[in-house]
Design a protein around this motif. Structure first.
Motif, PDB file in Angstrom:
ATOM      1  N   SER A 258       0.606  -2.353  -4.360  1.00 14.45           N
ATOM      2  CA  SER A 258      -0.692  -2.520  -5.314  1.00 14.45           C
ATOM      3  C   SER A 258      -1.084  -1.572  -6.223  1.00 14.45           C
ATOM      4  CB  SER A 258      -1.701  -3.549  -4.774  1.00 14.45           C
ATOM      5  OG  SER A 258      -2.377  -2.845  -3.639  1.00 14.45           O
ATOM      6  N   GLN A 259      -1.368  -0.594  -5.443  1.00 19.64           N
ATOM      7  CA  GLN A 259      -2.008   0.625  -5.868  1.00 19.64           C
ATOM      8  C   GLN A 259      -0.909   1.393  -6.899  1.00 19.64           C
ATOM      9  OE1 GLN A 259      -3.637   3.473  -3.251  1.00 19.64           O
ATOM     10  NE2 GLN A 259      -3.244   5.145  -4.802  1.00 19.64           N
TER      11      GLN A 259
ATOM     12  N   ALA B  71       3.323  -7.290  -5.588  1.00 18.51           N
ATOM     13  CA  ALA B  71       3.510  -5.938  -6.303  1.00 18.51           C
ATOM     14  C   ALA B  71       4.969  -5.425  -5.961  1.00 18.51           C
ATOM     15  CB  ALA B  71       2.544  -5.105  -5.931  1.00 18.51           C
TER      16      ALA B  71
ATOM     17  N   ASN C  18      -0.803  -0.878 -10.139  1.00 10.17           N
ATOM     18  CA  ASN C  18      -2.011  -0.630 -11.062  1.00 10.17           C
ATOM     19  C   ASN C  18      -2.159   0.786 -11.477  1.00 10.17           C
ATOM     20  OD1 ASN C  18      -2.434  -3.564 -10.552  1.00 10.17           O
ATOM     21  ND2 ASN C  18      -3.546  -3.055  -8.727  1.00 10.17           N
ATOM     22  N   GLY C  19      -1.338   1.637 -11.100  1.00 13.02           N
ATOM     23  CA  GLY C  19      -1.524   2.897 -11.501  1.00 13.02           C
ATOM     24  C   GLY C  19      -0.740   3.532 -12.352  1.00 13.02           C
TER      25      GLY C  19
ATOM     26  N   SER D   4      -1.004  -9.483  -2.257  1.00 19.44           N
ATOM     27  CA  SER D   4      -1.171  -8.841  -3.622  1.00 19.44           C
ATOM     28  C   SER D   4       0.221  -7.580  -3.315  1.00 19.44           C
ATOM     29  CB  SER D   4      -2.367  -8.343  -3.707  1.00 19.44           C
ATOM     30  OG  SER D   4      -2.700  -7.478  -2.817  1.00 19.44           O
TER      31      SER D   4
END
Length: 571
Positions: A407-408, A359, A411-412, A355
């Protein structure tokens, strides 16, 4: 009547076909097929093959060959009987090879079919071979032959001793020569301060390799000696043949195995060099794209290296898929089991890694940011110093390195301060609360004056002021100015606040606190004559005067820094 006869013939043919099939099923097998399944055994005298014989169910081939060998050796041991006294006598459907009244063997029509010749011809050939074997049997057991074999074996033993002594001396000389030439060049193998192999361990391994080479040479010499000496005596000649057959069979198996793998190895080598060539060509192409020697519309040069890494993985995966069937042992169950186990472990343990990897590529092609940009990810603000496939590294304004999973980031929320900083510019803003008794036009003029004094705030476009709130105690003004250096936000912000305080103190305007109970008798301002009260010094006064003068003339921040150092040296 004319139609009934063909119909009857057709019915008879249909009825007759099963019988023909049944007869075909019970038809005896062809001679070639029978030969392939017949069991045969060799008849040997003193390790010398005479001929092969077949067997039957009641008398297997091995037993028949052993019986024939015993009868021939018994006749050969009787030196009174001449070897030319053998005879072949046809009896019915067989031919008997006789030694006087002793039947040495029986040659049948089945034996002749096995050799693809006539029975009489086969019996004659067998008789001649038996006569030769009897003569060799008697000759090898004479006193002269045994004495000669003993002398040759003694000489071979002496030669073996000399060879072993020479090999031992050569091994010691080679060990000393390696010690003189290589000991000073052998160093420990390690990674930085971690030592994987010590120099002493490497040197012991070299000593062991030399010793193993010497032992292997002595073993080969001893093997050749045994093969030669055992072949000199008739009683041990079969053992010598077994040793020779053992070495030949081992070499043959190794040769066949290697020969069978040579085409696969050639295919693997071709795949390797072709894949290497394609990877090198692909790397050169994307290096040219990164260096802007090759340009494509809608393709950024920063995408070259990530795209090359992605294509490299695809090329390697494709090459591995093609090469898999040619890998030695890939068809074995153990290899397949290990492959399945590795795939299962990789799929279970790499979900987060996959992931983050996806990303990372999505961030690259979506132009979220690039190395050197000032960004804010969550609560972290800093400069991008590295973008990996799994994580991104930020250096905060406090010089701290923060690692954030891709990935953070995907997604942020990500704030990029650098993407629009050059054109038209990043808007830096701050707010002040001023009482209702101060005219708003005066406040806006003072805020513009403070912005003009601040190094880093652009004059074009002009700063602008917004009245964002009419509060209970004060009017909230927001000063907005354009800057082009996102890495100096904190410094410009601090300098802007200093100039706002100075300008409002110059004109005696009080900056309101968030809330208060009543107005003081006098405005809460700092008079100009108190601006440089201790511990402030005249150095700071000269520095600020120089900055203000140069700001009006449009001097660069580098010029201001040089002048500031000059003022300090003068003071």
């Amino acid at each position: 009547m004319s139609l009934k006869i063909p119909i009857l013939l057709l019915l008879l043919m249909m009825l007759a076909s099963p019988f023909r099939a049944a007869r075909a099923e019970v038809r005896p097998e062809s001679p070639v097929l029978l030969e392939s399944v017949l069991e045969t055994a060799p008849v040997e005298i003193d390790g010398q093959l005479l001929f092969m014989v077949r067997g039957v169910t009641s008398f297997p081939a091995e037993q028949r060959a052993e019986a024939i060998r015993g009868r021939i050796e018994k006749v050969a041991a009787d030196r009174v009987f001449p070897s030319d006294g053998l005879s072949a006598e046809p009896v019915g459907n067989v031919t008997m090879i006789m030694a006087r009244q002793v039947t040495l063997m029986i040659v049948s029509e089945a034996d002749a079919q096995l050799e693809h010749t006539s029975r009489d011809h086969l019996a004659t050939l067998h008789m001649m071979r038996i006569r030769q074997a009897i003569d060799e049997y008697r000759q090898s057991r004479t006193s002269d032959a045994l004495l000669s074999a003993g002398l040759f074996s003694t000489a071979a033993t002496a030669v073996l001793a000399l060879v072993i002594a020479a090999l031992l001396a050569l091994n010691r000389w080679l060990d000393r020569a390696l010690s003189r030439r290589l000991q000073s060049r052998v160093h420990a193998v390690g990674i930085q301060s971690f030592q994987i192999l010590g120099s002493e361990t490497i040197w012991k391994a070299l000593h062991g390799l030399v010793l193993l080479l010497g032992v292997a040479t002595i073993a080969v010499s001893a093997y050749a000696y045994l093969h030669y000496v055992l072949a000199l005596f008739p009683w041990t000649r079969s053992v010598s043949n077994d040793l020779f057959d053992l070495a030949v069979n081992a070499a043959e198996r190794i040769g066949k195995s290697v020969g069978a793998r040579i085409p696969d190895i050639l295919v693997l080598a071709s795949i390797y060099y072709l894949c290497r060539f394609v990877l090198r060509l692909t790397r050169h192409f994307f290096d040219a794209v990164a260096q802007k020697r090759v340009r494509f519309a809608q393709f950024e040069p920063e995408w070259a290296l990530p795209t090359y890494r992605l294509i490299r993985v695809l090329i390697l995966a494709f090459a591995l898929i093609i090469a898999y069937p040619y890998i030695p042992g890939s068809e074995s169950a153990a290899f397949k089991g290990v492959s399945i186990f590795i795939g299962l472990v990789f799929s279970l343990g790499s979900s987060a890694a996959i992931s983050n990897l996806i990303a990372g590529y999505l961030m690259t092609y979506r132009r979220v940011f690039k190395v050197g940009d000032r960004v804010k990810v969550g609560d972290v603000t800093g400069d991008v110093i590295a973008i990996r496939l799994q994580v991104t590294h930020l250096r905060t304004i406090k010089n701290e390195e923060v690692t954030i999973p891709n990935s953070q980031i995907l997604n942020g929320d990500v704030t990029n301060f650098s993407s629009l900083a050059v054109t038209p510019g990043l808007i830096l803003h701050t707010t002040v609360g001023i009482g209702y008794e101060t005219p708003w036009r005066q406040v806006e003029a003072m805020l513009r004056m403070a912005a003009k004094r601040t190094t880093g705030i652009a004059g074009d476009p002009q700063p602008f002021i917004l009245l964002i709130a009419l509060g209970d105690f004060a009017v909230t003004y927001e000063l907005n100015g354009y800057i082009h250096d996102p890495h100096a936000i904190a410094q410009i912000h601090a300098e802007l606040h200093r100039h706002i305080l100075d300008v409002f103190n110059e004109y005696g305007v009080q900056i309101m606190t968030p809330a208060y109970e009543r107005d003081p008798p006098e405005p809460k301002v700092v008079r100009q004559e108190q601006w440089y009260a201790a511990p402030a010094s005249s150095v700071q006064r000269a520095e600020e005067r120089a900055e203000a003068a140069n700001a009006e003339e449009g001097a660069s921040p580098t010029t201001l820094a040089v002048q500031r150092s000059t003022v300090y040296r003068t003071e």
